[in-house]
Design a protein around this motif. Sequence first.
Motif, PDB file in Angstrom:
ATOM      1  N   PRO B 118       0.818  -1.218   0.000  1.00 45.74           N
ATOM      2  CA  PRO B 118       0.000   0.000   0.000  1.00 45.74           C
ATOM      3  C   PRO B 118       0.850   1.267   0.000  1.00 45.74           C
ATOM      4  O   PRO B 118       0.463   2.253  -0.614  1.00 45.74           O
ATOM      5  N   SER B 119       2.018   1.236   0.635  1.00 49.00           N
ATOM      6  CA  SER B 119       2.820   2.458   0.696  1.00 49.00           C
ATOM      7  C   SER B 119       3.434   2.809  -0.656  1.00 49.00           C
ATOM      8  O   SER B 119       3.816   3.943  -0.882  1.00 49.00           O
ATOM      9  N   LEU B 120       3.497   1.840  -1.572  1.00 56.95           N
ATOM     10  CA  LEU B 120       4.026   2.137  -2.903  1.00 56.95           C
ATOM     11  C   LEU B 120       2.913   2.255  -3.934  1.00 56.95           C
ATOM     12  O   LEU B 120       3.178   2.436  -5.121  1.00 56.95           O
ATOM     13  N   GLY B 121       1.677   2.099  -3.499  1.00 52.48           N
ATOM     14  CA  GLY B 121       0.571   2.095  -4.455  1.00 52.48           C
ATOM     15  C   GLY B 121       0.714   0.947  -5.429  1.00 52.48           C
ATOM     16  O   GLY B 121       0.411   1.075  -6.611  1.00 52.48           O
ATOM     17  N   ALA B 122       1.213  -0.178  -4.918  1.00 49.99           N
ATOM     18  CA  ALA B 122       1.510  -1.297  -5.814  1.00 49.99           C
ATOM     19  C   ALA B 122       0.753  -2.540  -5.397  1.00 49.99           C
ATOM     20  O   ALA B 122       0.560  -2.783  -4.211  1.00 49.99           O
ATOM     21  N   GLN B 144      -0.231  -3.066 -10.814  1.00 50.24           N
ATOM     22  CA  GLN B 144      -0.079  -1.616 -10.653  1.00 50.24           C
ATOM     23  C   GLN B 144       1.126  -1.315  -9.783  1.00 50.24           C
ATOM     24  O   GLN B 144       1.411  -2.039  -8.825  1.00 50.24           O
ATOM     25  N   VAL B 145       1.843  -0.255 -10.147  1.00 50.41           N
ATOM     26  CA  VAL B 145       2.920   0.237  -9.307  1.00 50.41           C
ATOM     27  C   VAL B 145       2.804   1.759  -9.279  1.00 50.41           C
ATOM     28  O   VAL B 145       2.550   2.367 -10.327  1.00 50.41           O
ATOM     29  N   GLY B 146       2.979   2.351  -8.101  1.00 52.79           N
ATOM     30  CA  GLY B 146       2.864   3.802  -8.023  1.00 52.79           C
ATOM     31  C   GLY B 146       1.493   4.282  -8.451  1.00 52.79           C
ATOM     32  O   GLY B 146       1.342   5.380  -8.967  1.00 52.79           O
ATOM     33  N   GLY B 147       0.486   3.419  -8.254  1.00 49.82           N
ATOM     34  CA  GLY B 147      -0.869   3.808  -8.626  1.00 49.82           C
ATOM     35  C   GLY B 147      -1.147   3.770 -10.106  1.00 49.82           C
ATOM     36  O   GLY B 147      -2.210   4.181 -10.556  1.00 49.82           O
ATOM     37  N   LEU B 148      -0.204   3.284 -10.911  1.00 53.29           N
ATOM     38  CA  LEU B 148      -0.376   3.280 -12.360  1.00 53.29           C
ATOM     39  C   LEU B 148      -0.401   1.849 -12.887  1.00 53.29           C
ATOM     40  O   LEU B 148       0.350   0.996 -12.417  1.00 53.29           O
ATOM     41  N   ASP B 149      -1.246   1.602 -13.874  1.00 54.90           N
ATOM     42  CA  ASP B 149      -1.297   0.279 -14.500  1.00 54.90           C
ATOM     43  C   ASP B 149       0.053  -0.079 -15.106  1.00 54.90           C
ATOM     44  O   ASP B 149       0.685   0.757 -15.754  1.00 54.90           O
TER      45      ASP B 149
END
Lengths: 720, 303
Positions: B118-122, B144-149
């Motif tokens: 969760p802390s990496l948005g991954a 997803q990584v960093g909130g990005l697909d």
Amino acid sequence: MSATKTFLLELHCEEIPARFLEPLITDFGEKLRNLFLEHHYSMGLVWKDINVTDQSTTKHIDVPVADDPSSLRNHLGEFAYSPRKLSWRVTGVPDSSPSQVRSEIGPPERLCKDESGNPTIQGQKFAEKWGVGFDRIQFKDVGKKERCAVVTFEVAGRPTLDLLAEALPGLIAGLHVPKAMRWGSSDFEFVRPIRNILCLFGEEVVPITVDGVRATNSTWGHRLYHRQHPEPVKVGSPEAYEAALEAAGVVVSVDVRRARIAAQLEALATEAGGRVVADAELLDTLAEIVEFPKIVRGDFPASFLELPKEVLVTSLREHQKSFCIEGADGRLLPCFLTAANRTDDPAGFVKAGNEWVLKARLYDARFFFAEDRKHPLSDRLEKLQALTFQRDLGSYHAKTGRVVALVKALATRLSSDEAHVNRALEAARMAKCDLRTLMVGEFPELQGIMGGEYLKHEGAHEDVWMAVKEHYRPVGAEDAIPSTPMGCLLSLCDKLDTVAGCFAVGLIPSGSKDPLALRRAGQGIVRILWERGWALSPADLIAAALQAVGAKATRPPAETTEALLAFFKDRVAYQLELAGFAGSVRRSALAAGWEDLADLKARCEALSTFAEDARFASLAQSAKRIGNILKDEAPAEAFDSGLLVQAEEQALAGQLAKLEATVDQRGLLVALADLAQPLEAFFTAVMVKCEDPALRAARLSLLHRLRKSFLQVADFSLWQ
Amino acid sequence: MHIQELILRLQRFWADRGCLIGQPYDLEKGAGTMNPLTFFGALGAKPWNVAYVEPSRRPADGRYGENPFRVYKHLQFQVILKPSPAKVQEMYIESLEALGIDLSKHDLRFEEDNWESPSLGAWGVGWQVVLDGMEISQFTYFQQVGGLDCRPVSAELTYGIERICMFLGGYDNIFDLVHGEVKTDDGVFPVTYGQMRQREEFELSAYSFEHADLDLHRTLFESFEKEGWRLLKDHGHFLSAYEQALKMSHTFNVLDARGAVSTTERPGIIKRVRDLACACAKAYLEHAEAAATPAEAGKGGVK
């Protein structure tokens, strides 16, 4: 009659989570059945496990009504699933879809033919449109005002192979996956990467491609098999499927795997001198996660048996997916049984590896157990201040305070023994302390159980430690309530505080949203009251609980109380259902009062003996009529029976006296049953709302008093 | 097998299969995923294969060097394959064989385990790889990584080095593992894991559970956050800003191990790390897309 062939599809993927296997099988099964129906094959598919000998596993999917219901046959299709494979097979599929007879309706007859019967221009055009000679046109009544031109012709069926080739990729891509993933550079989404597709119609490969994977007539067996045989496994025909795969190390049927696992478990347990501790869910899980089951027995140092049984069982089940073995005395043996995905354990590595892992875990558990017991459990009480229960309701320390207050308020109503009550308060104080132990930190599911164990170890009174140990029960519908009255009281108070507290701060379950499992807690409260027969009314419980919550409430108490009463009524209604009472009994008994559970139970039991009695159906009708008649009326209690003139009403008045004199439930119901016929007679013969005001008033009062008697037991107007 | 031998074999195996051999990133972190080689490498469309060792520290797991299985800091071997190859499972299995694991005699299973940070948005989808009942690797397809697909999807293979060594050697105590041998003219001296790390485990655990200054760490958390946003917003320096996010993450772990973070506070704090990390991811992609060639992408910042 067209020839038939067998269809086979297998998707070979990377390991699929077990919980998705069955839903995917079912979803595709339905889609395939719909495909056949859409093209008018007379095949209403019913699916069963591919293991043909076991009929009990037939999975039924609701077969929809097709256009021509008479053509529907319950055709048996087969499915199979294992960690990397999803398969469907259907025998007896016609080579081509049935040809359809199609009718086209044209202009009215009089516009198509002239007086001599020769075709008009319109008639000719209609014939030309459909490419037939005018003589092919029939003139029929088609449900319009006059006869019209009709041309019928046969639309040839299409080869099944073509239909499958067109439809399957879309069907596969459209499978519902709750947590779909992507892989590689593709945008395709599925449960796990698809690495091979085996798709046959008869012996021909159905030419489909999904995400770049082309269907073939081969597949992959067990990974270990392919170390010796690098080539893919050829499947010559759909019928050869399961044998070809078994030879390659994959048992395709989950039922066969489960049966083999169960047999091996039993054999090994017996060999070890004990029996398997049953766990149906674990058995299902093991059957779902291996392609070829081999049960391996492992041992652990007997010194670990000093740990509580629950710790061992939980650790083995949750972390190792292993079964425990118990001796005849119910104590665990220092060994376990686990499933390996292979045929054997030639070097003993599987046994040794599992033992090594277990030892590490049990070492941890023993460490926690020893560390925890270095301090009395009560040391953790103050630490509960740092553990939040709920943002508005405060810490577990605060909760403990409220539960103690509740236990105090209620225990005195259930027992006059002061020492006993004090022990109950002690149990309430200690109940949540184990949340701060290392063991519960590692095994949260052991909350309560560890508290009880630690108190037992400290020499606490059995009443106290047993109550703490069991106070989370019942944890589910299958679980029992605590085995002791003190445990039941503690459980009830703890759950009551949770439910009332949450409602008081606006956390009310609705629809499918009940994240705090308040319904389960509420059901536990009702079950305890029901099974113990305690005379504690929901209203009293709610009042006590809200008093303890006090200023922490964020909603007005009246609003919360109302919501809680409705909530408890629902739970009581469900309890009646669980107890097996018929709908008519439940509805009518509940409506006549639900807060005194012991009384409700007695009434339901009494009513149940009459559930089949036709006189009660009649009573229901009469009760409805009485209800309608008395609506908007305010009859007096007392009436002069001397005013009644007709025989039927005098008979009723006589019965009334008898009714009102009867006290016990059963006697009352017998009397009510006897009332059915006289009531019917009354309504046939007597006009209640007559002209004479005095007589009218008397009749209304009579009915009013009768209804009051009914309502001692049930509101019969809801009987049906 | 000695620890250093295991590492050398894994590096050789993956180098032979087209991976760059990277180095651990020189900041405290909890997992190899947090190394910029993975965090930024998994983003964007450019192909990327990398493998490296990553010492990973988890303050809450410290056991003062007394528990034979659990440690404050352990070694991960991290592999990223982007796009994930069609034969990735087979490649992983071959890597186990390269370590001398004869799979004809072991029970290997892929059990569902969907990793997330969760802390990496991954987050990703995949398995924990279980060998004879023991988890030895995490195998994840990043979604997803960093909130990005992630397009394409990277496969992440993470091996637990000490665990595998203990398992292969049948060691009951992690500190008995042999890291390697020192050879001098005076002789050959095997060096154990305990000799290298037990004192460190003791001191780090003591710090984690007793000595860490809570006020200092709370202040550090706020400061790193402020610094990170300043670097990103004022200068567009996403790599430096990401370092601040890593520091925030470790600082949070220290506070958490001391029990200084309540359950209600936790999501909010993690979100603050995530927001910065995701902003860095976005900035990275914008910069990478703006650059025409890899050489240009390596040049100075946007602003």
